[in-house]
Design a protein around this motif. Sequence first.
Motif, PDB file in Angstrom:
ATOM      1  N   ARG A  61      31.383 -37.721  12.164  1.00 15.17           N
ATOM      2  CA  ARG A  61      30.958 -38.050  13.561  1.00 15.17           C
ATOM      3  C   ARG A  61      32.000 -37.603  14.812  1.00 15.17           C
ATOM      4  N   THR A  62      33.287 -38.171  14.391  1.00 16.89           N
ATOM      5  CA  THR A  62      33.827 -38.518  15.890  1.00 16.89           C
ATOM      6  C   THR A  62      34.868 -37.418  15.779  1.00 16.89           C
ATOM      7  N   SER A  63      34.975 -36.345  15.103  1.00 16.70           N
ATOM      8  CA  SER A  63      35.602 -34.855  14.986  1.00 16.70           C
ATOM      9  C   SER A  63      34.754 -33.724  15.401  1.00 16.70           C
ATOM     10  N   SER A  64      35.426 -33.525  16.558  1.00 19.88           N
ATOM     11  CA  SER A  64      34.892 -31.740  16.163  1.00 19.88           C
ATOM     12  C   SER A  64      35.048 -31.025  15.649  1.00 19.88           C
ATOM     13  N   GLY A  65      35.605 -30.587  14.625  1.00 18.22           N
ATOM     14  CA  GLY A  65      35.707 -30.209  13.591  1.00 18.22           C
ATOM     15  C   GLY A  65      36.480 -28.496  14.070  1.00 18.22           C
ATOM     16  N   ILE A  66      36.774 -28.334  15.151  1.00 21.14           N
ATOM     17  CA  ILE A  66      36.842 -26.912  16.039  1.00 21.14           C
ATOM     18  C   ILE A  66      37.891 -26.959  16.472  1.00 21.14           C
ATOM     19  N   ASP A  67      38.600 -26.569  15.619  1.00 24.89           N
ATOM     20  CA  ASP A  67      40.679 -26.333  16.828  1.00 24.89           C
ATOM     21  C   ASP A  67      40.590 -25.424  18.073  1.00 24.89           C
ATOM     22  N   VAL A  68      40.348 -26.481  19.083  1.00 25.26           N
ATOM     23  CA  VAL A  68      40.090 -25.691  20.648  1.00 25.26           C
ATOM     24  C   VAL A  68      41.346 -24.377  20.906  1.00 25.26           C
ATOM     25  N   GLU A  69      42.381 -25.106  20.225  1.00 22.19           N
ATOM     26  CA  GLU A  69      43.299 -24.432  20.645  1.00 22.19           C
ATOM     27  C   GLU A  69      43.548 -22.496  19.928  1.00 22.19           C
ATOM     28  N   ARG A  70      42.897 -22.755  18.366  1.00 23.29           N
ATOM     29  CA  ARG A  70      42.546 -21.754  17.919  1.00 23.29           C
ATOM     30  C   ARG A  70      41.809 -20.552  18.525  1.00 23.29           C
ATOM     31  N   VAL A  71      40.024 -21.490  19.053  1.00 29.51           N
ATOM     32  CA  VAL A  71      39.640 -20.516  19.704  1.00 29.51           C
ATOM     33  C   VAL A  71      40.212 -19.821  21.117  1.00 29.51           C
ATOM     34  N   ALA A  72      40.454 -20.792  21.717  1.00 32.78           N
ATOM     35  CA  ALA A  72      41.324 -19.988  22.893  1.00 32.78           C
ATOM     36  C   ALA A  72      41.807 -19.071  22.501  1.00 32.78           C
ATOM     37  N   ALA A  73      42.787 -18.753  21.331  1.00 34.02           N
ATOM     38  CA  ALA A  73      43.644 -17.777  21.697  1.00 34.02           C
ATOM     39  C   ALA A  73      42.206 -16.509  20.717  1.00 34.02           C
ATOM     40  N   MET A  74      41.842 -16.513  19.858  1.00 31.74           N
ATOM     41  CA  MET A  74      40.802 -16.238  20.274  1.00 31.74           C
ATOM     42  C   MET A  74      40.362 -15.172  20.594  1.00 31.74           C
ATOM     43  N   LYS A  75      40.111 -15.704  21.963  1.00 32.08           N
ATOM     44  CA  LYS A  75      38.808 -15.296  22.959  1.00 32.08           C
ATOM     45  C   LYS A  75      39.966 -14.499  23.809  1.00 32.08           C
ATOM     46  N   GLN A  76      41.174 -15.216  24.237  1.00 29.44           N
ATOM     47  CA  GLN A  76      42.542 -14.575  25.128  1.00 29.44           C
ATOM     48  C   GLN A  76      43.092 -12.918  24.235  1.00 29.44           C
ATOM     49  N   ALA A  77      42.165 -12.893  22.948  1.00 29.99           N
ATOM     50  CA  ALA A  77      42.951 -12.075  22.034  1.00 29.99           C
ATOM     51  C   ALA A  77      41.696 -11.287  22.263  1.00 29.99           C
ATOM     52  N   ILE A  78      40.341 -11.098  21.842  1.00 29.33           N
ATOM     53  CA  ILE A  78      39.777 -10.399  21.968  1.00 29.33           C
ATOM     54  C   ILE A  78      39.573 -10.257  23.249  1.00 29.33           C
TER      55      ILE A  78
END
Length: 105
Positions: A61-78
């Motif tokens: 409940r207190t953790s998003s479970g999403i690695d925001v930095e990794r998602v941002a890096a993947m978006k940039q790479a795409i």
Amino acid sequence: MKVNDKTSPIHSLTPHQISEPGGVLPGQETEGLARTSKDRVDVSDAAQRKAFVQRAIYTARTSSGIDVERVAAMKQAIADGSYKPDLSQVAETILQEVRSFLQEK
């Protein structure tokens, strides 16, 4: 006997309120304290499982479970075209999932 309204309701414990092994709460200072008590508390397996589940629920409940930095890096790479997935690994993973699904039926 008069009952006053100054009592507080009982709530579930948060993981931080559940004692760690050795009877010490997280963050509680223990250095320099002498342990002179011989009291002992045995906690049933069911209670230990319940405490574990409560901690897991609290963490979920207190953790998003999403690695925001990794998602941002993947978006940039795409976006810049530098993302090059291993297509044979992607295909193999899809085949494993299909095989697993078919075996369950």
